[in-house]
Enzyme design. Sequence first.
Site, mmCIF file in Angstrom:
data_model
loop_
_atom_site.group_PDB
_atom_site.id
_atom_site.type_symbol
_atom_site.label_atom_id
_atom_site.label_comp_id
_atom_site.label_asym_id
_atom_site.label_seq_id
_atom_site.Cartn_x
_atom_site.Cartn_y
_atom_site.Cartn_z
ATOM 1 N N LYS A 120 52.817 121.938 85.191
ATOM 2 C CA LYS A 120 52.406 122.691 83.992
ATOM 3 C C LYS A 120 53.581 123.130 83.122
ATOM 4 O O LYS A 120 53.423 123.275 81.915
ATOM 5 C CB LYS A 120 51.594 123.924 84.404
ATOM 6 N N ASP A 123 44.026 128.351 81.126
ATOM 7 C CA ASP A 123 43.882 129.048 82.417
ATOM 8 C C ASP A 123 43.555 130.529 82.239
ATOM 9 O O ASP A 123 42.676 131.081 82.918
ATOM 10 C CB ASP A 123 45.166 128.926 83.243
HETATM 11 P P1 NDP Z 1 53.261 126.187 91.126
HETATM 12 O O1 NDP Z 1 53.755 125.166 92.097
HETATM 13 O O2 NDP Z 1 53.651 126.099 89.714
HETATM 14 O O3 NDP Z 1 53.711 127.681 91.629
HETATM 15 C C1 NDP Z 1 53.511 128.056 92.979
HETATM 16 C C2 NDP Z 1 53.762 129.551 93.132
HETATM 17 O O4 NDP Z 1 53.483 129.925 94.484
HETATM 18 C C3 NDP Z 1 55.206 129.963 92.852
HETATM 19 O O5 NDP Z 1 55.214 131.266 92.307
HETATM 20 C C4 NDP Z 1 55.803 129.950 94.272
HETATM 21 O O6 NDP Z 1 56.951 130.756 94.415
HETATM 22 C C5 NDP Z 1 54.651 130.537 95.047
HETATM 23 N N1 NDP Z 1 54.681 130.210 96.483
HETATM 24 C C6 NDP Z 1 54.461 129.002 97.060
HETATM 25 N N2 NDP Z 1 54.527 129.107 98.390
HETATM 26 C C7 NDP Z 1 54.807 130.416 98.680
HETATM 27 C C8 NDP Z 1 55.002 131.142 99.884
HETATM 28 N N3 NDP Z 1 54.923 130.544 101.083
HETATM 29 N N4 NDP Z 1 55.233 132.463 99.806
HETATM 30 C C9 NDP Z 1 55.296 133.089 98.591
HETATM 31 N N5 NDP Z 1 55.130 132.443 97.408
HETATM 32 C C10 NDP Z 1 54.889 131.106 97.461
HETATM 33 O O7 NDP Z 1 51.678 126.183 91.299
HETATM 34 P P2 NDP Z 1 50.581 126.766 90.272
HETATM 35 O O8 NDP Z 1 51.119 128.028 89.731
HETATM 36 O O9 NDP Z 1 50.154 125.717 89.332
HETATM 37 O O10 NDP Z 1 49.330 127.058 91.249
HETATM 38 C C11 NDP Z 1 49.302 128.207 92.099
HETATM 39 C C12 NDP Z 1 47.917 128.309 92.751
HETATM 40 O O11 NDP Z 1 46.925 128.597 91.753
HETATM 41 C C13 NDP Z 1 47.483 127.032 93.435
HETATM 42 O O12 NDP Z 1 46.881 127.358 94.683
HETATM 43 C C14 NDP Z 1 46.451 126.432 92.498
HETATM 44 O O13 NDP Z 1 45.466 125.679 93.166
HETATM 45 C C15 NDP Z 1 45.842 127.686 91.875
HETATM 46 N N6 NDP Z 1 45.290 127.432 90.530
HETATM 47 C C16 NDP Z 1 43.958 127.639 90.295
HETATM 48 C C17 NDP Z 1 43.423 127.425 89.055
HETATM 49 C C18 NDP Z 1 41.968 127.670 88.810
HETATM 50 O O14 NDP Z 1 41.463 127.258 87.757
HETATM 51 N N7 NDP Z 1 41.277 128.338 89.699
HETATM 52 C C19 NDP Z 1 44.239 126.947 87.932
HETATM 53 C C20 NDP Z 1 45.611 126.785 88.278
HETATM 54 C C21 NDP Z 1 46.109 126.986 89.539
HETATM 55 P P3 NDP Z 1 58.413 130.147 94.072
HETATM 56 O O15 NDP Z 1 58.561 130.262 92.580
HETATM 57 O O16 NDP Z 1 59.334 131.018 94.824
HETATM 58 O O17 NDP Z 1 58.434 128.720 94.548
#
Ligand code: NDP
Length: 279
Positions: A66, A102
């Site tokens: 994104k 979103d």
């Molecule tokens: P990104 O990969 O862009 O971001 C992931 C985020 O999760 C980052 O902030 C990352 O932190 C954090 N993270 C990942 N693993 C861990 C962990 N073990 N502990 C703490 N923080 C963690 O993904 P998205 O932002 O696109 O998606 C995030 C979630 O939202 C997904 O599960 C996705 O399915 C959901 N989603 C749902 C939507 C809906 O319409 N319902 C729309 C969009 C997303 P760091 O920066 O440190 O890596």
Amino acid sequence: MTAKYAVFGHPVAHSLSPRIHAAFARQEGVDLSYVAIEAAPEDFAAAIHAFGAVGGAGANITLPHKERVVALCSQLSDRARRAGAVNTIVRAGAAWHGDNTDGLGLVHDLTERHRLDLRGRRVLLLGAGGAARGVAPSLLDAGVDSLWIVNRSPEKADALSDALGEPGRVHTRYLADLPSLGGFELIVNATSAGRGDGLSLPFSLAAPRSLAVDLSYGEAAISFLAWAGAAGCVHRIDGLGMLVEQAAESFALWHGRRPATDAVYAELAARADALQTAD
Ligand code: NDP
């Protein structure tokens, strides 16, 4: 000619978007194809280019692209610019217009489907990835009192706070600070941690009558929503409704009308319940 749409992600095979857009298209009498396209980060730009070359009219962009797609758009909507993230691209001549639905999807789900008032709430946003970036501007626009952003990588929380540009209302803290932050009336899990080891959160984060929302749905939402129940959050909502609402907003950008969402949401929710019962 059948118009071509797609969702790009990595992984993307699990995406419900093809099913949702096919249902909207049937309902609205629109002739379209909508497929899921797997693209690793290093192949993403080439995949978007190839899609454009075969006449692709629009696409959704999901995890982890994104923020990456912003550079491929010749114009951005105001909300995509504030978010620094795009989840919907629309063909504009030979170029792409980037938008982000979103946040609208989340706010629509909470305020219209669940009839919850977000105004004046002290809000904790866990995560600073593409989804967090998408929802943060809309939460501010919905009138929340303050937004506290906490992310595993603190520099990404700071970057999101800077992009939002409201220093009086937006604050960042470290994960280690969570026990001392007090209670929140809305806690949004925008991390993908539920797909792995999960988050370790103190119960003190939940204020009385708190609302907890996980943007994930299905199995990925189970651990956060279980924590929210144990912490005493009175409303616990997963991301399925947001998924359907953001899709409806994307559909409106592409086709000029917003489809009704209740039937599609009910079908997906019933299917999710059936899958859990079958376990
Ligand atoms: P990104 O990969 O862009 O971001 C992931 C985020 O999760 C980052 O902030 C990352 O932190 C954090 N993270 C990942 N693993 C861990 C962990 N073990 N502990 C703490 N923080 C963690 O993904 P998205 O932002 O696109 O998606 C995030 C979630 O939202 C997904 O599960 C996705 O399915 C959901 N989603 C749902 C939507 C809906 O319409 N319902 C729309 C969009 C997303 P760091 O920066 O440190 O890596």
